[in-house]
Scaffold this motif. Structure first.
Motif: not given
Length: 280
Positions: A80-99
């Motif tokens: 919550k107090d981060c200024d930038w959050i980068v997603e680096v999970i499995i290379e599939k759309p569905e898990p990324k969209q859920a995150l």
């Protein structure tokens, strides 16, 4: 808009290396991964340990690992107090969209980005609201993160120009990257060219009877490219990631980015590259 603390979701080859680079630059990091069975922090601890042991070294100074706070994806409130959050999970759309749905519900005001190798931003943003869309873009690093200069920034038509400028400034001044602004096209720039080149190198290797070592000798510093050349680059990125990216590019462009069948055989045997100790 200043970036003073970052969150990294995913502690694998790329996520851990991004966290190590930021910590090396003196930026506090929160790194999260899915919970383990017995030890909830098992996976994220292994991710950090892998970066501490990596060759070439991911950290400029291993003591900077103290700037990385570990957690699980059950603890998104740590971001919550981060200024930038980068997603680096499995290379599939569905898990990324859920995150991203969970991050939007969290109410964070951080810049949010995906380190996808080629999934379109417009696909990842499906279902997200206007405020989230303004703070979202792609930030595509390359392995090994500390050593490869390029950082692709992929804004959408809705990305706030101030967000893009903040990421460009942070990437160049703090992380030491050379940034390139890309269109939201399949594979962006580097992978659209690079994965095609890798597939072509494999086909030529087979038709000319060359070995893996010979191909890397011919496609590395000899022609002005990194020492990782072709196959070592694949080992660093991960053969499973390479397959996903090449399959997605073939599907979205109609062009032939497919890897030969013997690459699939290596993946089926668990030879995924550096992260499993064996690959090309």
């Amino acid at each position: 808009m200043r970036i003073k603390k970052i969150g990294v979701v995913g502690s694998g080859t790329m996520g851990g290396a991004i966290a190590a680079l930021a910590a090396s630059a003196g930026v506090p990091v929160v790194m999260l991964d899915i919970p383990g069975q017995e030890d909830k922090l098992e996976l994220v601890k292994k991710g950090l340990e892998r970066q501490l042991k990596s060759k070439p070294a991911s950290f400029m100074d291993k003591s900077r690992a103290s700037l990385i706070e570990l957690g699980t994806t059950d603890e998104l409130e740590k971001l919550k107090d981060c200024d930038w959050i980068v997603e680096v999970i499995i290379e599939k759309p569905e898990p990324k969209q859920a995150l991203f749905a969970r991050l939007e519900a969290l109410g964070t005001q951080a810049i949010v980005s995906s380190n996808t190798s080629g999934i379109p931003m417009k696909t990842l943003l499906e279902g997200r609201g206007e405020a989230f869309r303004k703070r979202f873009l792609g930030t595509h690093f390359f392995a090994p993160v500390r050593y490869l200069h390029l950082l692709e920034l992929i804004p959408t038509p809705e990305t706030d120009p101030a967000v893009l400028e903040a990421m460009r400034r942070f990437g160049e001044r703090i992380l030491g990257k050379g940034t390139v602004i890309c269109k939201d096209a399949p594979g962006f720039i580097a992978n659209r060219l690079g994965v095609f080149g890798m597939a072509q190198a494999m086909r030529l290797m087979m038709s000319e009877g060359l070995t893996i070592d010979e191909v890397d000798a011919l496609t590395g510093p000899l022609v002005g490219r990194p020492k990782s050349a072709t196959f070592r680059t694949g080992d660093i990125s991960g053969l499973d990631v390479l397959k996903l990216v090449s399959t997605e590019l073939s599907h979205t462009t109609g062009e032939d980015f497919r890897m030969p069948d013997w690459v699939e055989d290596l993946i089926q045997q668990g030879y995924l590259g550096e992260k499993t100790g064996a690959g090309f």
